[in-house]
Design a protein around this motif. Structure first.
Motif, short mmCIF file in Angstrom:
data_model
loop_
_atom_site.label_atom_id
_atom_site.label_comp_id
_atom_site.label_asym_id
_atom_site.label_seq_id
_atom_site.Cartn_x
_atom_site.Cartn_y
_atom_site.Cartn_z
N SER A 396 -4.96 -9.43 16.98
CA SER A 396 -3.64 -8.82 17.17
C SER A 396 -2.88 -9.50 18.30
O SER A 396 -1.66 -9.68 18.23
CB SER A 396 -3.77 -7.32 17.43
OG SER A 396 -4.48 -7.06 18.63
N GLU A 408 2.64 -4.07 15.22
CA GLU A 408 2.65 -2.64 14.92
C GLU A 408 2.21 -2.31 13.50
O GLU A 408 1.89 -1.17 13.20
CB GLU A 408 4.06 -2.08 15.17
CG GLU A 408 4.48 -2.18 16.64
CD GLU A 408 5.90 -1.74 16.88
OE1 GLU A 408 6.68 -1.76 15.90
OE2 GLU A 408 6.24 -1.38 18.02
N ASN A 409 2.20 -3.31 12.61
CA ASN A 409 1.81 -3.06 11.23
C ASN A 409 0.30 -3.17 11.10
O ASN A 409 -0.27 -4.27 11.16
CB ASN A 409 2.52 -4.06 10.30
CG ASN A 409 2.34 -3.70 8.83
OD1 ASN A 409 1.22 -3.40 8.39
ND2 ASN A 409 3.42 -3.74 8.09
N ALA A 410 -0.37 -2.04 10.95
CA ALA A 410 -1.83 -2.02 10.89
C ALA A 410 -2.36 -2.81 9.71
O ALA A 410 -3.40 -3.48 9.81
CB ALA A 410 -2.33 -0.58 10.83
N ASP A 411 -1.66 -2.78 8.57
CA ASP A 411 -2.12 -3.51 7.39
C ASP A 411 -2.10 -5.02 7.64
O ASP A 411 -3.01 -5.74 7.19
CB ASP A 411 -1.25 -3.17 6.18
CG ASP A 411 -1.44 -1.73 5.71
OD1 ASP A 411 -2.49 -1.14 6.04
OD2 ASP A 411 -0.54 -1.19 5.04
N THR A 412 -1.07 -5.49 8.33
CA THR A 412 -0.99 -6.92 8.64
C THR A 412 -2.13 -7.35 9.54
O THR A 412 -2.77 -8.39 9.32
CB THR A 412 0.36 -7.23 9.32
OG1 THR A 412 1.43 -6.89 8.43
CG2 THR A 412 0.46 -8.71 9.67
N GLU A 439 4.42 -12.88 7.45
CA GLU A 439 4.82 -11.87 8.43
C GLU A 439 5.19 -12.48 9.78
O GLU A 439 5.92 -11.87 10.57
CB GLU A 439 3.69 -10.85 8.62
CG GLU A 439 3.42 -9.99 7.40
CD GLU A 439 2.44 -10.63 6.41
OE1 GLU A 439 1.98 -9.93 5.50
OE2 GLU A 439 2.13 -11.83 6.57
N PRO A 444 12.30 -8.39 11.83
CA PRO A 444 12.24 -6.93 11.63
C PRO A 444 13.61 -6.35 11.30
O PRO A 444 14.64 -6.83 11.79
CB PRO A 444 11.74 -6.41 12.98
CG PRO A 444 11.13 -7.58 13.66
CD PRO A 444 11.86 -8.79 13.17
#
Length: 457
Positions: A396, A408-412, A439, A444
């Motif tokens: 991260s 902030e995107n947990a899936d990414t 990504e 954003p």
């Protein structure tokens, strides 16, 4: 910045180097020559702004050069002042990114080709784009996924990638704290300027040696005993160093408890006080820096007297003092998640030198973290190597480092972590994955603020 810019510009257009940067001869070296000034300044502006200058920008800096040539009586002095102005421009000092419509997702915006070149270069090389990258950007090549992946692959294979890795870990490990590092010379006579300068470099050499030279598993960065040593550091570690100057490879013996980054004096000294060690600071750093777990700040009215009284024979060790301190229910919650980690490193003092006792009392270096118990730095290193939080954290952090914003995107992050795992936790693969994931170049969505509502009189 202005002073630095003027010094650099004076070197570029001084008599010794001006021929390297001026592709033409002015009609009169004592007067302005707009055409020759443009030929000299446009290529420099392209490198400094990481893109070709606009027509108006070129005209602006050529005008500065022309206006300065007359009163100074020198065409080259005019170029010098124009270049100095470029070097304080926000377009040079800041990374200003621009976007364009995403053809694959109507309504979405992605970074344009030139912004991608800068993002790639600063992330992977810690430098502005070189000529090849600028050309790729100007051709629009970096908007193509396959071409971008090929470019990124070449960049992580380049020797310049080491500088990118160094910059990333210096950022992640908060190396700016080394600028403020100070130790009491009466308590720590082995700490001097040579040692202070060597501590961050030892950490970086250990990191790059393991992750790049040996292409090692990131998790083993917490267990490796291989490092590098100087004569000054040898005195601190009490180990023999053959070279009188420079660095040499060194491997700590098994049983010295010097596992990975946490066994190195740089980490141990950075997260200690000026006159004593600190299990709390070390434990908090491991939670926050290496595991990405937030630890609350202590309340403002905490009484640290018992912890700071290192001369109290009734409470001779940090473990005893912290036990007394943590009986306060206000403090116990945070200390419970930091101190058991940091206490495993208590056989290393405030500069990272080994000690078996404190105030003539033997040091208990038992530790614990999230239900696991261990002994010493070796046990802590193995526990961190086995923790899913450490690999998640570095993945991260890499994405945040590339994009300049929180991941902030947990899936990414989960997808990135999965690729990191399947690649054997290799740092080159991690950065290549970040550099090629869509990504990393998505802009954003921006929600415009609601219009102001006038209140009644």
């Amino acid at each position: 910045f202005d002073a630095i810019g003027r010094v650099i510009a004076a070197q570029v257009f001084g008599e010794a180097r001006r021929a390297d940067f001026t592709p033409c001869q002015p009609q009169d070296a004592a007067k302005a020559d707009a055409a020759c000034a443009r030929a000299a300044l446009a290529p420099l502006g392209r490198y400094l702004f990481r893109r070709p200058m606009t027509t108006s920008e070129e005209a602006f800096y050529v005008r500065i050069a022309s206006d300065a040539a007359a009163p100074t009586g020198s065409f080259y002095k005019g170029l010098e002042l124009a270049l100095a102005a470029m070097l304080v421009s926000p377009k040079f000092l800041y990374v200003i990114e621009t976007g364009q419509a995403d053809p694959a997702h109507p309504g979405a915006i992605v970074l344009d080709s030139q912004s991608r070149a800068s993002r790639l270069s600063f992330m992977l090389w810690n430098s502005a784009p070189n000529e090849n990258l600028l050309r790729a950007a100007e051709s629009g090549k970096l908007m193509n996924d396959a071409a971008l992946a090929s470019t990124a692959q070449a960049m992580v294979a380049s020797p310049r990638f080491e500088q990118g890795v160094r910059a990333f870990f210096a950022d992640m490990l908060l190396f700016e704290k080394f600028d403020e590092l100070a130790k009491d010379p009466l308590i720590f006579p082995y700490f001097n300027q040579d040692v202070a300068q060597a501590l961050p470099e030892q950490l970086l050499r250990t990191i790059t040696g393991h992750l790049l030279t040996r292409n090692g598993d990131y998790r083993e960065l917490f267990t490796t005993r291989q490092t590098y040593m100087t004569r000054a550091l040898g005195a601190l570690y009490h180990v023999p160093v053959t070279k009188s100057r420079g660095w040499e490879p060194y491997e700590f013996a098994e049983g010295q408890d010097r596992s990975g980054l946490l066994g190195q004096a740089g980490f141990l000294a950075l997260y200690s006080h000026s006159g004593r060690s600190s299990p709390t600071l070390r434990g908090r750093a491991i939670r926050e820096v290496l595991m990405c777990q937030e630890v609350p700040n202590p309340p403002g009215n905490v009484n640290f007297t018992a912890v700071q009284d290192t001369a109290n024979k009734a409470m001779p060790t940090a473990r005893v003092r912290l036990d007394a301190h943590s009986t306060d229910p206000v403090c116990a919650g945070c200390h419970k998640i930091t101190d058991p980690i940091g206490l495993s490193l208590e056989r290393f003092d405030g500069i990272g030198a080994f000690r078996a006792s404190e105030n003539d009392a033997p040091i208990d270096n038992a530790g614990g973290m999230d239900g696991a118990t261990f002994t010493g730095g070796d046990g802590l290193g193995k526990t961190l190597a086995e923790s899913a939080d450490t690999t998640m954290c570095v993945a991260s952090r890499a994405l945040e480092y590339a994009t300049g914003r929180p991941a902030e995107n947990a899936d990414t992050v989960e997808a990135l972590l999965g690729r990191f795992e399947s690649g054997g936790y290799r740092i080159r693969q991690l950065f290549l994955d970040v550099a090629t994931m869509p990504e990393a170049y998505a802009v954003p969505a921006y929600a415009a603020p609601a219009p102001a509502v006038a209140l009644g009189k």
